[in-house]
Each structure stands twice: as C-alpha cells, then as structure tokens.
Scaffold this active site. Structure first.
Site, short mmCIF file in Angstrom:
data_model
loop_
_atom_site.label_atom_id
_atom_site.label_comp_id
_atom_site.label_asym_id
_atom_site.label_seq_id
_atom_site.Cartn_x
_atom_site.Cartn_y
_atom_site.Cartn_z
N GLY A 47 -3.56 -6.00 -7.00
CA GLY A 47 -2.69 -4.99 -7.58
C GLY A 47 -2.94 -3.64 -7.23
O GLY A 47 -4.00 -3.31 -6.63
N GLN A 52 -2.44 5.47 -7.21
CA GLN A 52 -3.69 5.22 -6.46
C GLN A 52 -3.08 5.44 -4.94
O GLN A 52 -4.10 5.50 -3.97
CB GLN A 52 -3.81 3.57 -6.48
N CYS A 90 -11.57 -2.00 -9.17
CA CYS A 90 -10.52 -1.32 -8.87
C CYS A 90 -10.74 -0.73 -7.49
O CYS A 90 -11.58 -0.31 -7.17
CB CYS A 90 -10.54 -0.37 -9.82
N LEU A 91 -9.58 -0.79 -6.72
CA LEU A 91 -9.46 -0.13 -5.19
C LEU A 91 -9.74 1.16 -5.21
O LEU A 91 -10.22 1.84 -4.26
CB LEU A 91 -8.20 -0.69 -4.73
N HIS A 132 -4.12 -3.84 -16.13
CA HIS A 132 -5.06 -2.93 -15.39
C HIS A 132 -3.90 -1.93 -14.70
O HIS A 132 -4.50 -0.68 -14.75
CB HIS A 132 -5.78 -3.88 -14.50
N GLU A 133 -3.04 -2.40 -14.14
CA GLU A 133 -1.99 -1.58 -13.33
C GLU A 133 -1.01 -0.56 -14.15
O GLU A 133 -1.03 0.63 -13.87
CB GLU A 133 -1.23 -2.29 -12.38
N HIS A 136 -3.18 2.45 -15.11
CA HIS A 136 -3.24 3.33 -14.17
C HIS A 136 -2.22 4.51 -14.36
O HIS A 136 -2.46 5.60 -14.23
CB HIS A 136 -3.15 2.66 -12.55
CO CO Z 1 -7.36 -0.44 -10.30
#
Ligand code: CO
Length: 467
Positions: A47, A52, A90-91, A132-133, A136
């Site tokens: 995701g 991000q 998380c990226l 999660h997204e 963000h």
């Molecule tokens: Co993340």
C-alpha cells in the site's frame, strides 16, 4: 507502466500533515494514482498513500495480492468491534516493524479512478492495509500506535535448531536462511549407504547445510546424552523439525524456550503418519496442505500454529505434489516463526473428528489389484509415481505403471484383461469397474517409456491378462 516516484521518509513534515481532499478526479489524479501504484510495486509494498510521494492529497493505492485498489477520499464507514494485532511495516520507515492493533474488518468508501463512488468490505490483510494508508492521510504513522516496535524482523532474533533429513526439508532450510534466520545448528540423520555397494552418502539436508556453511550434527539417536548436552549448550529458543524422521524424546521436547515445532505435509488431523502425501493421492483427495504444529510425545497430534491449503490437480503424482508441498512449507515457515518470535501464536487443538490416517506405504501396496475400480487404480499409480511405482505383471514380465488414466467401460470384461493393445486407444486394461489406459510404464530393469514404445518392443494380444 508509469514511472515510480521517490518515497518520502519518516522525518519529512508532509507525512505529519492532514492531507487535503481530492476536489476533482481528473487526468492528473489518475496519473498520480498510476505513479503511486508503480512506486508501491517497485518497492514491493502492499500500500501507499499520496503524502508518501510528497503530495498532500487524500489518495491511496493498496494491493495485497488480489488486485489493485486505488481510491480518492477514502473513508472508514464502519469498523468491527473485534480487533486484531498484526505486524506492519511502512515504506516510509524502512527496516522497522510495528505491532499494531486494529479492527479486524472495515467498510470503506471512496472514489475510484473514474470518480465513481465505491464501497469495500475488507478483512484480514486488506482491512489492515486500508487502515494503515488512511492513517497516513491524517498524518498518523504506525510507530504512533504500536504496541511494540522491532527494528529488525523479530524471527531473525530467534536461535533456531533445524532438524531435517530428506529433500522435502531443503526448501524450508533455505527459506529460513533467506529470511535472515540462520539456524545455530542443523541436525540430520547420519550418512547412509545409498543402494548396494555404494559409499555412505550425506542426507540432502546435510549437503545443503554444508553448502550454506551451517554447523551440522548427526546423532545416531536423539536420546544420546552427548547430543542433548550439545543442544543445551546451544541454548535454542526453538527446535524446528521438517521431516527429520525420528520421534523426539521428552528431554528434547522441553529443552527450547519456545518448544519444538514440526512441519507436516497435510491438513492435520487428516493424514497423520508417515506417508501423508501418498495417502492423500491414494484416496483421490482434491485438496491437501501443510501444517505447522507444536510437537508432543504423540506423533502429529500437537496444537496447530498455522495451516495452508493446497489443491491437488488431477494429474498430480507423488513427485509433483511432494515438490509443491515442500515449496508451500518453505513459504509458510517465516510467518510461523514470526508469530512464535513475537509471542502471538494462537494454538488450535486439532479437530477431534475422525480423519483418514497416513500409514507408510508397504511392499503389498505396490501391487495393482485389477479387480479394484479404475479410479482407485489410477490413484494408486499417482501415489506411487515416480517411486517406487505401482507394479503389475504381464506375459511373465514385471511392469511398473507410472502414469495412467481411468476410462468408462460398457462391455463386460475380466479384470486385468487387455481391451486394446495399440492403435488410437493405446494400451487399455479392464478394471473391476471401468478400464485403465496405461500411459507411462517401466519394464523391470528398464527405463520409463510411453505405453506405445513398450508395445513396440513387447506386442500384446487382446485378452492377455495383467496381474
Ligand atoms: Co506506510
């Protein structure tokens, strides 16, 4: 495919802003969603949210393996009372894993890439990824709500002793090493002569462990006090058994802090015992799987940690199913080790309902009884192919059948009688019910060949009997 974008890392303030709503779903937004998807796939994530990639807009992409979800202005409409703890990365926070508790199921709405409103009922990984997204978009990171934070995969902190012997265990050993979980020792059966007059050969697991530079122990028996002392000195957190081939004594079962865990190639409690792969094929089962379970003094009867299902294809034989199950076991292991490492195993006792057993294949099992139904004979052939091979005899010669198919039969015939011996129908033998077309055979002392090739060298008359 769109170009990936650089991913903004944790220190950047854009990750802490509440993102602006999308006003128009237009070509520019579609371009952004495409590049976000490309970025997510390139980074091997499940995701990504627009902040991000440095864009403070309410837009997310998610793909947990069953297709891309791209949403503008996503919102959670409903969340289940039931909550689940899971591990998330998380990226934007590379290398960190956080244990996060979230509702197990959510209902999400948003606009798709054409501006149409869509609704999604999500559970498991999809529910987690969507939440999660969406976090963000509100400037929230996993580390804010984590119960615990790991700066490396928790399974890599485990001291694991790996016990295994045959080729089945090799992919699992490699999966452990690939997951950063190098065993502190590999235990395998002592070298044994392979075939008459040959020098003792190391087990497949020993060969692979040595290639990987892992220390190897080969005790004659796991009750050997010197071996147990050596294990105690290694102070393992966990002993992991994959087809080791021996029952473990109580002194070993209680030695590691997290216990001894076994991987069994069936959906336990189905096919408990020595030959689970062969017996599932023998019974004509349409599905099997792998089970990771705690070991107890009773074989294959401990509490279940994880299971994965695997469909059996009609043309699967022992060799193919063995390899697919070995790969499935290797695939499942890191997840099981992770649960053990973070202390989140929810052990499940095996269903006490009656389940088919999996006794070892005996020499008697190898002989084809042509009075049995064609379907049963074909399943026997599948279960025994490529080794040792289902055996029959014709015209005084022994013959192994490695591949066969069942056919209907109208006309009465004596079981074992040859109904066709060449031509378009090939080699067909009457069974108790139906008939069996032999496709691949292996004459005693010869090589495997098609039934046509066999008939060229050994012509058969109609009515000759097999058996
Ligand atoms: Co993340």
């Amino acid at each position: 495919m769109a170009e990936p974008l650089p991913i903004i890392k944790v220190e950047h303030p854009v990750l802490r802003q509440v993102a602006r709503p999308v006003r128009n779903v237009n070509r520019r937004l579609r371009e952004l969603l495409d590049r976000m998807a490309a970025t997510m796939y390139a980074a091997d994530g499940v995701g990504l949210a627009a902040p991000q990639v440095g864009v403070s807009l309410r837009a997310i992409v998610v793909d947990v393996g069953d297709g891309l979800v791209a949403l503008a202005n996503p919102e959670i409409l409903e969340a289940s009372e039931e909550r689940e703890v899971g591990l998330e990365g998380c990226l934007s926070i590379p290398g960190v894993l956080a244990e996060v508790e979230r509702p197990a199921r959510v209902r999400v709405t948003g606009l798709d890439r054409n501006g149409r409103r869509v609704w999604l009922d999500a559970s498991e990984l999809l529910a987690r990824a969507l939440q999660h997204e969406i976090d963000h978009l509100d400037g929230v990171l996993i580390t804010d709500k984590a119960l615990r934070v790991w700066d490396r995969p928790p399974e890599t902190t485990l001291r694991v002793v790996f016990m295994g012997t045959p080729a089945f265990a090799v992919p699992s050993l490699r999966a452990l090493v690939d997951a950063g979980c190098r065993p502190v020792a590999v235990v395998t059966r002592p070298d044994r002569p392979r075939g008459r007059g040959l020098a003792p050969a190391p087990t497949p697991v020993r060969q692979d462990a040595e290639r990987l530079g892992l220390p190897v122990l080969t005790p004659e028996t796991t009750r050997d006090p010197a071996f147990l002392e050596e294990l105690r000195r290694l102070a393992p957190d966990l002993v992991l058994c994959v087809a080791y081939g021996r029952i473990l004594p109580p002194a070993l079962l209680t030695l590691p802090r997290l216990g001894c865990v076994n991987v069994h190639p069936s959906l336990l409690p189905k096919y408990r015992g020595e030959a689970p792969i062969q017996r599932a094929l023998w019974d004509g089962a349409e599905e099997t799987g792998v089970t990771v379970l705690y070991m107890t003094e009773e074989v294959d009867a401990g509490d279940i940690i994880l299971q994965r299902r695997l469909p059996i294809a009609p043309d699967d034989d022992y060799g193919r199913l063995h390899d697919r199950l070995a790969a499935a076991a290797a695939d499942l292991l890191p997840a099981a080790l992770r649960l053990l490492a973070i202390g989140r195993v929810r052990p499940r006792p095996p269903d006490p309902a009656a389940a088919p057993p999996a006794p070892a294949v005996t020499r008697q099992d190898e002989f084809i009884d042509w009075r049995r139904p064609a379907r049963a004979i074909v399943n026997q052939v599948r279960a025994l192919s490529p080794r040792p091979g289902a055996e029959t005899a014709v015209a005084g010669r022994r013959l192994k059948v490695l591949k066969a198919e069942a056919l209907p039969r109208e006309e009465p015939a004596e079981p074992g009688g040859v109904l066709s011996a060449g031509g378009a129908d090939g080699l067909v033998v009457a069974a108790g019910e139906g008939a069996v077309r032999l496709l691949v055979v292996k004459p005693a002392g010869g090589r495997a060949m098609s039934a046509d090739d066999y008939l060229n060298g050994h012509p058969l008359a109609l009515g000759v009997a097999f058996g």
